[in-house]
Structure formats: structure tokens, C-alpha cells
Design an enzyme around this catalytic site. Sequence first.
Site, PDB file in Angstrom:
ATOM      1  N   LYS A  92     122.321 128.810  25.967  1.00  0.00           N
ATOM      2  CA  LYS A  92     122.102 127.648  25.333  1.00  0.00           C
ATOM      3  C   LYS A  92     120.873 127.645  24.477  1.00  0.00           C
ATOM      4  CE  LYS A  92     122.979 123.527  26.353  1.00  0.00           C
ATOM      5  NZ  LYS A  92     123.062 123.218  24.841  1.00  0.00           N
ATOM      6  N   GLN A 113     113.093 129.423  24.908  1.00  0.00           N
ATOM      7  CA  GLN A 113     114.635 128.932  25.475  1.00  0.00           C
ATOM      8  C   GLN A 113     114.562 129.292  26.674  1.00  0.00           C
ATOM      9  OE1 GLN A 113     115.954 126.635  23.128  1.00  0.00           O
ATOM     10  NE2 GLN A 113     116.246 125.711  25.070  1.00  0.00           N
ATOM     11  N   LYS A 116     112.387 128.058  29.788  1.00  0.00           N
ATOM     12  CA  LYS A 116     112.410 126.729  29.699  1.00  0.00           C
ATOM     13  C   LYS A 116     113.298 126.528  30.366  1.00  0.00           C
ATOM     14  CE  LYS A 116     111.967 125.116  25.151  1.00  0.00           C
ATOM     15  NZ  LYS A 116     112.488 123.762  23.761  1.00  0.00           N
ATOM     16  N   LYS A 128     119.103 130.455  20.837  1.00  0.00           N
ATOM     17  CA  LYS A 128     118.591 129.801  19.679  1.00  0.00           C
ATOM     18  C   LYS A 128     119.666 129.960  17.836  1.00  0.00           C
ATOM     19  CE  LYS A 128     116.267 126.402  18.849  1.00  0.00           C
ATOM     20  NZ  LYS A 128     115.910 125.235  19.363  1.00  0.00           N
ATOM     21  N   GLY A 167     120.864 120.724  19.009  1.00  0.00           N
ATOM     22  CA  GLY A 167     120.130 120.115  18.373  1.00  0.00           C
ATOM     23  C   GLY A 167     118.820 120.520  18.327  1.00  0.00           C
ATOM     24  N   ASP A 168     117.964 120.804  16.880  1.00  0.00           N
ATOM     25  CA  ASP A 168     116.711 120.939  16.985  1.00  0.00           C
ATOM     26  C   ASP A 168     116.082 120.214  15.327  1.00  0.00           C
ATOM     27  OD1 ASP A 168     114.745 123.101  18.437  1.00  0.00           O
ATOM     28  OD2 ASP A 168     114.227 123.457  16.495  1.00  0.00           O
ATOM     29  N   THR A 212     114.287 113.848  24.901  1.00  0.00           N
ATOM     30  CA  THR A 212     112.549 115.759  25.552  1.00  0.00           C
ATOM     31  C   THR A 212     111.742 114.700  24.958  1.00  0.00           C
ATOM     32  OG1 THR A 212     114.612 116.467  23.243  1.00  0.00           O
ATOM     33  CG2 THR A 212     112.287 117.349  23.677  1.00  0.00           C
ATOM     34  N   ASN A 244     113.354 113.336  16.143  1.00  0.00           N
ATOM     35  CA  ASN A 244     113.708 112.451  17.128  1.00  0.00           C
ATOM     36  C   ASN A 244     112.822 112.892  18.616  1.00  0.00           C
ATOM     37  OD1 ASN A 244     114.766 113.984  20.314  1.00  0.00           O
ATOM     38  ND2 ASN A 244     116.687 112.178  19.542  1.00  0.00           N
ATOM     39  N   SER A 381     120.918 118.009  28.105  1.00  0.00           N
ATOM     40  CA  SER A 381     121.853 118.538  27.396  1.00  0.00           C
ATOM     41  C   SER A 381     122.816 119.540  29.153  1.00  0.00           C
ATOM     42  CB  SER A 381     121.363 119.951  26.685  1.00  0.00           C
ATOM     43  OG  SER A 381     121.883 119.592  25.717  1.00  0.00           O
TER      44      SER A 381
HETATM   45  P1  NDP Z   1     113.526 116.652  13.492  1.00  0.00           P
HETATM   46  O1  NDP Z   1     113.734 117.319  12.753  1.00  0.00           O
HETATM   47  O2  NDP Z   1     114.185 115.646  14.166  1.00  0.00           O
HETATM   48  O3  NDP Z   1     111.720 115.998  13.117  1.00  0.00           O
HETATM   49  C1  NDP Z   1     111.346 116.911  12.685  1.00  0.00           C
HETATM   50  C2  NDP Z   1     109.392 116.068  12.793  1.00  0.00           C
HETATM   51  O4  NDP Z   1     108.682 116.866  12.739  1.00  0.00           O
HETATM   52  C3  NDP Z   1     109.976 115.564  11.626  1.00  0.00           C
HETATM   53  O5  NDP Z   1     108.473 114.520  11.552  1.00  0.00           O
HETATM   54  C4  NDP Z   1     109.163 116.606  10.410  1.00  0.00           C
HETATM   55  O6  NDP Z   1     108.764 115.957   8.667  1.00  0.00           O
HETATM   56  C5  NDP Z   1     108.307 117.439  11.028  1.00  0.00           C
HETATM   57  N1  NDP Z   1     108.135 118.393  10.405  1.00  0.00           N
HETATM   58  C6  NDP Z   1     109.025 119.861  10.419  1.00  0.00           C
HETATM   59  N2  NDP Z   1     108.549 121.061  10.401  1.00  0.00           N
HETATM   60  C7  NDP Z   1     107.605 120.431   9.925  1.00  0.00           C
HETATM   61  C8  NDP Z   1     107.076 121.259   8.947  1.00  0.00           C
HETATM   62  N3  NDP Z   1     107.154 122.848   8.977  1.00  0.00           N
HETATM   63  N4  NDP Z   1     105.472 120.811   9.070  1.00  0.00           N
HETATM   64  C9  NDP Z   1     104.705 119.542   8.896  1.00  0.00           C
HETATM   65  N5  NDP Z   1     105.936 118.917   9.632  1.00  0.00           N
HETATM   66  C10 NDP Z   1     107.268 119.218  10.056  1.00  0.00           C
HETATM   67  O7  NDP Z   1     113.072 117.162  15.137  1.00  0.00           O
HETATM   68  P2  NDP Z   1     112.637 117.271  16.858  1.00  0.00           P
HETATM   69  O8  NDP Z   1     112.513 116.056  16.850  1.00  0.00           O
HETATM   70  O9  NDP Z   1     114.254 117.256  16.939  1.00  0.00           O
HETATM   71  O10 NDP Z   1     111.940 119.067  17.005  1.00  0.00           O
HETATM   72  C11 NDP Z   1     110.542 118.624  16.532  1.00  0.00           C
HETATM   73  C12 NDP Z   1     110.018 119.479  17.707  1.00  0.00           C
HETATM   74  O11 NDP Z   1     110.612 119.310  19.105  1.00  0.00           O
HETATM   75  C13 NDP Z   1     110.578 121.163  17.135  1.00  0.00           C
HETATM   76  O12 NDP Z   1     109.742 121.932  17.547  1.00  0.00           O
HETATM   77  C14 NDP Z   1     111.737 121.807  17.999  1.00  0.00           C
HETATM   78  O13 NDP Z   1     112.230 122.913  18.367  1.00  0.00           O
HETATM   79  C15 NDP Z   1     111.355 120.495  19.476  1.00  0.00           C
HETATM   80  N6  NDP Z   1     112.172 120.115  20.361  1.00  0.00           N
HETATM   81  C16 NDP Z   1     113.502 119.794  20.309  1.00  0.00           C
HETATM   82  C17 NDP Z   1     114.233 119.396  21.370  1.00  0.00           C
HETATM   83  C18 NDP Z   1     115.365 118.356  20.895  1.00  0.00           C
HETATM   84  O14 NDP Z   1     115.809 117.774  21.255  1.00  0.00           O
HETATM   85  N7  NDP Z   1     115.603 117.800  19.746  1.00  0.00           N
HETATM   86  C19 NDP Z   1     113.902 119.736  22.356  1.00  0.00           C
HETATM   87  C20 NDP Z   1     112.434 120.179  22.567  1.00  0.00           C
HETATM   88  C21 NDP Z   1     111.551 120.739  21.570  1.00  0.00           C
HETATM   89  P3  NDP Z   1     110.238 116.095   8.127  1.00  0.00           P
HETATM   90  O15 NDP Z   1     110.069 114.894   8.025  1.00  0.00           O
HETATM   91  O16 NDP Z   1     108.913 115.242   6.682  1.00  0.00           O
HETATM   92  O17 NDP Z   1     110.552 117.566   7.821  1.00  0.00           O
HETATM   93  O1  2IT Z   2     114.727 123.497  22.146  1.00  0.00           O
HETATM   94  C1  2IT Z   2     114.312 122.951  22.941  1.00  0.00           C
HETATM   95  O2  2IT Z   2     114.959 123.261  23.806  1.00  0.00           O
HETATM   96  C2  2IT Z   2     115.568 122.091  22.083  1.00  0.00           C
HETATM   97  N1  2IT Z   2     116.291 121.876  21.300  1.00  0.00           N
HETATM   98  C3  2IT Z   2     117.310 121.500  22.558  1.00  0.00           C
HETATM   99  C4  2IT Z   2     118.654 122.681  23.048  1.00  0.00           C
HETATM  100  C5  2IT Z   2     119.041 121.975  23.589  1.00  0.00           C
HETATM  101  O3  2IT Z   2     120.382 122.740  24.116  1.00  0.00           O
HETATM  102  O4  2IT Z   2     119.799 121.238  23.416  1.00  0.00           O
END
Ligand code: NDP
Ligand code: 2IT
Length: 449
Positions: A92, A113, A116, A128, A167-168, A212, A244, A381
Site C-alpha cells: 500500500k 511507508q 508509517k 510506492k 496519490g502522492d 493527510t 493536497n 486510504s
Molecule cells: P501535490 O502534488 O498536491 O503538491 C505538492 C506541492 O509541493 C506543490 O505545491 C508543489 O509545487 C510542491 N513541490 C513538489 N515538489 C517540489 C519540489 N521538488 N520543490 C519544491 N516544491 C515542490 O502533492 P501532495 O500535497 O500530495 O504531497 C506533498 C508531500 O506530502 C509529498 O512529500 C508527499 O509524499 C507527502 N504526502 C502526501 C500524502 C497524500 O495523501 N497526498 C500522504 C502523505 C504524505 P509545484 O506545484 O510548483 O510543483
Molecule cells: O506518502 C503517503 O503516505 C501517501 N502518499 C499516501 C499513500 C496512500 O496509500 O494513501
Amino acid sequence: MLKSEYLQRVYTQVVTRDPDQKEFHQAVLEVLESLDMIVEQHPEYEQKGIIETFVEPERMICFRVPWIDDEGKVHVNRGYRIQFSSAIGPYKGGLRFHPTVNLSILKFLGFEQILKNSLTGLPMGGAKGGSDFDPKGKSDGEVMRFCQSFMTELNRHIGQFVDVPAGDIGVGAREIGYLFGQYRRIRGSYDAGVLTGKGLEFGGSLVRTEATGYGLCYLTEEMLKCMRNDSFQGKTVVISGSGNVAIFACQKATQLGGKVVAMSDSNGYIHDPNGIDLDVVKDIKLGHRGRIKEYAERVPGSTYTEGFRNIWNVPCDIALPCATQNEIDGEIAKIIVKNGAMAVAEGANMPCRPEAIHVFQEAGLLFAPAKAANAGGVATSGLEMSQNSMRYSWTFEEVDAKLKDIMVNIFHNIYNAAEECGHSGDLVVGANIAGFKKVADVMLAQGLI
Ligand code: NDP
Ligand code: 2IT
């Protein structure tokens, strides 16, 4: 150097095998440093080869993803799925679409993961995946064709009892919809539980979108309450990112009485001393996938500054890095400390470099590591999978209450684990040990080796 000769040997092998995988080495070393504190009391880990097994993925899938752009030109990206551990449940974890995606990044994410997912208390293994595809500037049609091509190969490797992606970065509701559509067409079977983060009309769970960011704030609130007799109330908050995780962290931090004054994207950051107007951020980011710069053009009194790392010059009480890995190094951490912050909680995965964590802990800040602090997304999830199995949906309030419970439990679980091994208050050690012990016990019980 690790104290334990066994752990040092395992780590040396990890580095020697894949010398270029810096992010993976970083994630493994942090965990092994924590295990160094308990490995002597567990000779069975070495006897049964638990840790060398734990750091090697069960399976790594790498494939070609050809797709055709709107002009008819062919592009070829690379797709991956790292099925790291299925000890406590089906693999997952999320899918990331970003040009920086490579094996090192996905192995670090898959490795974290496992721990976590273990901390959530739900039966999920760790994985992943993703691609070096860049969704930025692509049309809906291009993203759809890419997702269909990606799933044309991925479908044979996943399933509701096998591996459940979500997603991520770069993968949200739109991409999950296209991926699910292609899975359903190829397999001829409506297996709702094969992906999470689905639309609410086809098996998605309420609160998964918010989970998240909300979960991050629930855990942070519990940490503030138990370790400082304090709360978000009246605190200034800085949140990096505007995707997100960041958007819903902003929403919950504000609901809990905090004032979020800065957010960013990969180009730069906005500062709004009156408190971020989240409706404007949502309109820009979710409405038309725009740039955060637009906020300063629309909201009087706010400013935009180029360079996303500069956001950490804005003073705050609580820092919530929610963008990407290694965004905060030792120097930035010193600025955050100098500006008087009291707490840092990781919404992104591994946003703080080891030197940064060291600076925070030395200065006495509260620090909540990602594998605990951002576990609310995957936990929800897990709740989506439960609802899919029941063919039933819980209300928003029901899922939100379960999410909150899970986050509060994670906090106490990691706090107690740190206390038990004599490292009171070190939640990095607590999260690594609590997450690992459960997986190791299962590996021993199942005789995986
Ligand atoms: P999104 O794609 O929705 O948003 C990512 C954000 O971070 C955007 O504002 C993006 O800017 C910025 N960003 C991404 N890559 C870079 C980079 N290399 N340098 C600078 N800014 C960057 O992703 P999420 O919000 O889903 O994910 C954000 C973080 O949270 C990640 O580390 C992810 O692994 C983690 N995460 C996500 C979960 C989820 O459920 N979605 C769960 C747990 C952890 P721009 O739009 O300009 O690229
Ligand atoms: O980093 C993370 O925990 C996620 N992107 C969410 C993974 C999931 O299966 O919901």
C-alpha cells in the site's frame, strides 16, 4: 557509525549495492540509528536476518510508458512500482508523477511507508510507485493517455488483496479516476478496492482528500497538548507547498485557532500577515492549476517572493513542511529556531535533512517525523478499503472521528516507545522503533526467511 556491528554491516551493504541511491541511504540510516538503541535486546533480529531482509524490497517493477501528446508526438516515460513489504497486509502506498522520480526516491518512500502503515494500526504493507512524467502544463487528454498507458502495464501487478496504489505528488483525484477507468476496462471487473483516493461517486471515502493535512494537525495538536500543555490557538503557522497536504493542513490549523501566514509552490512563496485566505489558494491551485504568485496579485497586503526555500525566513511558532523531501537543511533549520519556533511537524515525506532534525532537537523544539505525522492520508486510504469491502460508506463525521482517533493513538504510541527505550521526547526514535517492532514481530511469526 552505528554502534551495532550487525547494523553497520547491513548499512554498508545497502550503500555498496546501490551507491547512487542517496535518498534511500538517508531514510535507512535514520531508521538504523534508532534500531541501534534496541538491537542488543533482540538477538533474534540478527539470528533470523530480519534487518537485511527488511531493507531490501520484496519486488521492484520498472516499465516503459509510451504516450501520445496532443500534436501526435510519441513520448516515452519510465514507470515504477516498488513492492517493499507485504508482511502485515497488501502492499500500500502512493504514486508520484514528477520529473525527479527515480529508484532512490521511490525506494526511500516505499521504505518509510512500511513503518508509517505499521503505525496506523491497519493491515497494510508498504509500497510506492510513480513515473518521471511531468503533469505540469499537460492537457487533460495528455494526462489521461499517460495514465491509461501507465495502468496498461501496472494492472497486472496490483489488486485489492495484492497492492493498492493511491496519490502522492502530481497524482490526485483526476489521475486516480483515469487510472481506475483503465484498470476496470482491462480487467472487466469492478474492483473498487484496487486504488484509493477515488471520486466519491465510485467508491472514494469522505475525508480522504483532507486526511493527510487534517491528520498532521490532529497529531500536532496532541503533541502540543501532551508535551507543552499548549495548542494551535493563537499560533503563527508557516506551511510550505500548496498542494493536497498543504491546503488541508492550512484549513485544519486555521480551524484549530492558528494563523497561517505563508505558503509556497516550487517557484516561490506568498506571505499574508493577515492570515492566508484559503479560498483564494484553492481557487488558484484546485480551480485552474495556477501558480501561487497569483495570490499576491489578488489579495491586498500580501507579498510574493521568488525561491521556495525562502519561505522559512518568515517567522512562525509552528512550521509544517508539506512540499517535498529535503526542503529544510541545517542552515534553514537554524533560521527557524532563531525566529522562535516551538514545533515542527512533517507533512511531506522526509522534508527535513538529518542535520535539520538535529538542530531542532538540540534547540528543544518539538519535532514530529513524517512517518507518524503524515500517516493520516494512508490511514484514511485504509478506511476507504474497509468501506469498499463492506460496500458501504461512512459519513464525513464518522471518518473524521476515526482519523482523529488514529492520529492521537499514533502520537501516544510513539511517545511511549521513545520513553521505554530511554529517549523520552524523541519522537523520531519512537516512530522508528514502534513502527519497526510490529513488522519485525510479524516477519518472525510468519517465518519469512
Ligand atoms: P501535490 O502534488 O498536491 O503538491 C505538492 C506541492 O509541493 C506543490 O505545491 C508543489 O509545487 C510542491 N513541490 C513538489 N515538489 C517540489 C519540489 N521538488 N520543490 C519544491 N516544491 C515542490 O502533492 P501532495 O500535497 O500530495 O504531497 C506533498 C508531500 O506530502 C509529498 O512529500 C508527499 O509524499 C507527502 N504526502 C502526501 C500524502 C497524500 O495523501 N497526498 C500522504 C502523505 C504524505 P509545484 O506545484 O510548483 O510543483
Ligand atoms: O506518502 C503517503 O503516505 C501517501 N502518499 C499516501 C499513500 C496512500 O496509500 O494513501
